[in-house]
Design an enzyme around this catalytic site. Structure first.
Site, PDB file in Angstrom:
ATOM      1  N   HIS A 153    -100.150  22.734   9.786  1.00 16.98           N
ATOM      2  CA  HIS A 153    -100.750  23.118   8.511  1.00 16.98           C
ATOM      3  C   HIS A 153    -101.251  21.849   7.829  1.00 16.98           C
ATOM      4  CE1 HIS A 153     -98.854  27.239   8.242  1.00 16.98           C
ATOM      5  NE2 HIS A 153     -98.006  26.668   9.069  1.00 16.98           N
ATOM      6  N   HIS A 172     -98.940  24.765  15.778  1.00 17.59           N
ATOM      7  CA  HIS A 172    -100.010  24.544  14.795  1.00 17.59           C
ATOM      8  C   HIS A 172     -99.514  23.612  13.703  1.00 17.59           C
ATOM      9  CE1 HIS A 172     -97.759  28.194  13.747  1.00 17.59           C
ATOM     10  NE2 HIS A 172     -97.926  27.865  12.482  1.00 17.59           N
TER      11      HIS A 172
HETATM   12  P1  AMP Z   1     -96.224  29.619  10.588  1.00 16.60           P
HETATM   13  O1  AMP Z   1     -95.380  30.355   9.601  1.00 16.60           O
HETATM   14  O2  AMP Z   1     -96.035  28.127  10.515  1.00 16.60           O
HETATM   15  O3  AMP Z   1     -96.096  30.169  11.986  1.00 16.60           O
HETATM   16  O4  AMP Z   1     -97.725  29.813  10.111  1.00 16.60           O
HETATM   17  C1  AMP Z   1     -98.562  30.809  10.581  1.00 16.60           C
HETATM   18  C2  AMP Z   1     -99.752  30.808   9.676  1.00 16.60           C
HETATM   19  O5  AMP Z   1    -100.788  31.539  10.301  1.00 16.60           O
HETATM   20  C3  AMP Z   1     -99.500  31.456   8.310  1.00 16.60           C
HETATM   21  O6  AMP Z   1     -99.745  30.507   7.276  1.00 16.60           O
HETATM   22  C4  AMP Z   1    -100.490  32.617   8.280  1.00 16.60           C
HETATM   23  O7  AMP Z   1    -101.051  32.811   6.996  1.00 16.60           O
HETATM   24  C5  AMP Z   1    -101.519  32.182   9.298  1.00 16.60           C
HETATM   25  N1  AMP Z   1    -102.250  33.256   9.942  1.00 16.60           N
HETATM   26  C6  AMP Z   1    -101.755  34.391  10.470  1.00 16.60           C
HETATM   27  N2  AMP Z   1    -102.743  35.135  11.021  1.00 16.60           N
HETATM   28  C7  AMP Z   1    -103.898  34.433  10.849  1.00 16.60           C
HETATM   29  C8  AMP Z   1    -105.270  34.651  11.202  1.00 16.60           C
HETATM   30  N3  AMP Z   1    -105.651  35.766  11.844  1.00 16.60           N
HETATM   31  N4  AMP Z   1    -106.175  33.732  10.851  1.00 16.60           N
HETATM   32  C9  AMP Z   1    -105.794  32.606  10.187  1.00 16.60           C
HETATM   33  N5  AMP Z   1    -104.526  32.326   9.855  1.00 16.60           N
HETATM   34  C10 AMP Z   1    -103.583  33.227  10.168  1.00 16.60           C
END
Ligand code: AMP
Ligand code: ZN
Length: 111
Positions: free
Chosen positions: A101, A99
């Site tokens: 950001h 993903h």
């Molecule tokens: P990472 O640390 O780069 O793996 O980012 C994962 C991101 O996913 C974090 O910023 C979380 O806040 C976000 N996240 C986790 N669960 C959900 C969800 N159900 N819907 C939207 N974002 C999420």
């Protein structure tokens, strides 16, 4: 990937605040926003992380990169934006489905 959170969001099994979707990608609001605008762009194809990319993904990755400024513009981020890809546990990755950001909305502090 049955145990992948983001695959479940793609499948509609877990709700998300979707801002853009097509046959290749899904873009939705991060549930814990770290900026006024904080979106996550994911490929519909399950790819664990940046480390798992190979040349078969060239078109997909180019497509995602080109879509980022379009989305930023649609979100009103005319002054600029930040993109982050956390990779692996050591890189702070918590969800193991690639993903990007997309952050902005106010002037972000220096990195
Ligand atoms: P990472 O640390 O780069 O793996 O980012 C994962 C991101 O996913 C974090 O910023 C979380 O806040 C976000 N996240 C986790 N669960 C959900 C969800 N159900 N819907 C939207 N974002 C999420
Ligand atoms: Zn997945």
């Amino acid at each position: 990937m049955s145990d992948c959170l983001f695959c479940k969001i793609i499948a509609g099994e877990i709700p998300a605040n979707v801002v853009y979707e097509d046959d290749k990608i899904l873009v939705f609001k991060d549930i814990y926003p770290k900026a006024a605008v904080h979106l996550l762009m994911i490929p519909k194809l399950h790819i664990e992380s940046l480390e798992k990319l190979d040349e078969s993904h060239n078109d997909l990755i180019a497509y995602m990169m080109l879509k980022l400024p379009v989305l930023a513009d649609e979100q009103g981020l005319s002054g600029g934006f930040r993109t982050i890809i956390n990779t692996g546990k050591g890189g702070g990755q918590e969800v193991f489905h690639l993903h990007i950001h997309l952050l902005g909305g106010k002037n972000l502090p220096g990195f």
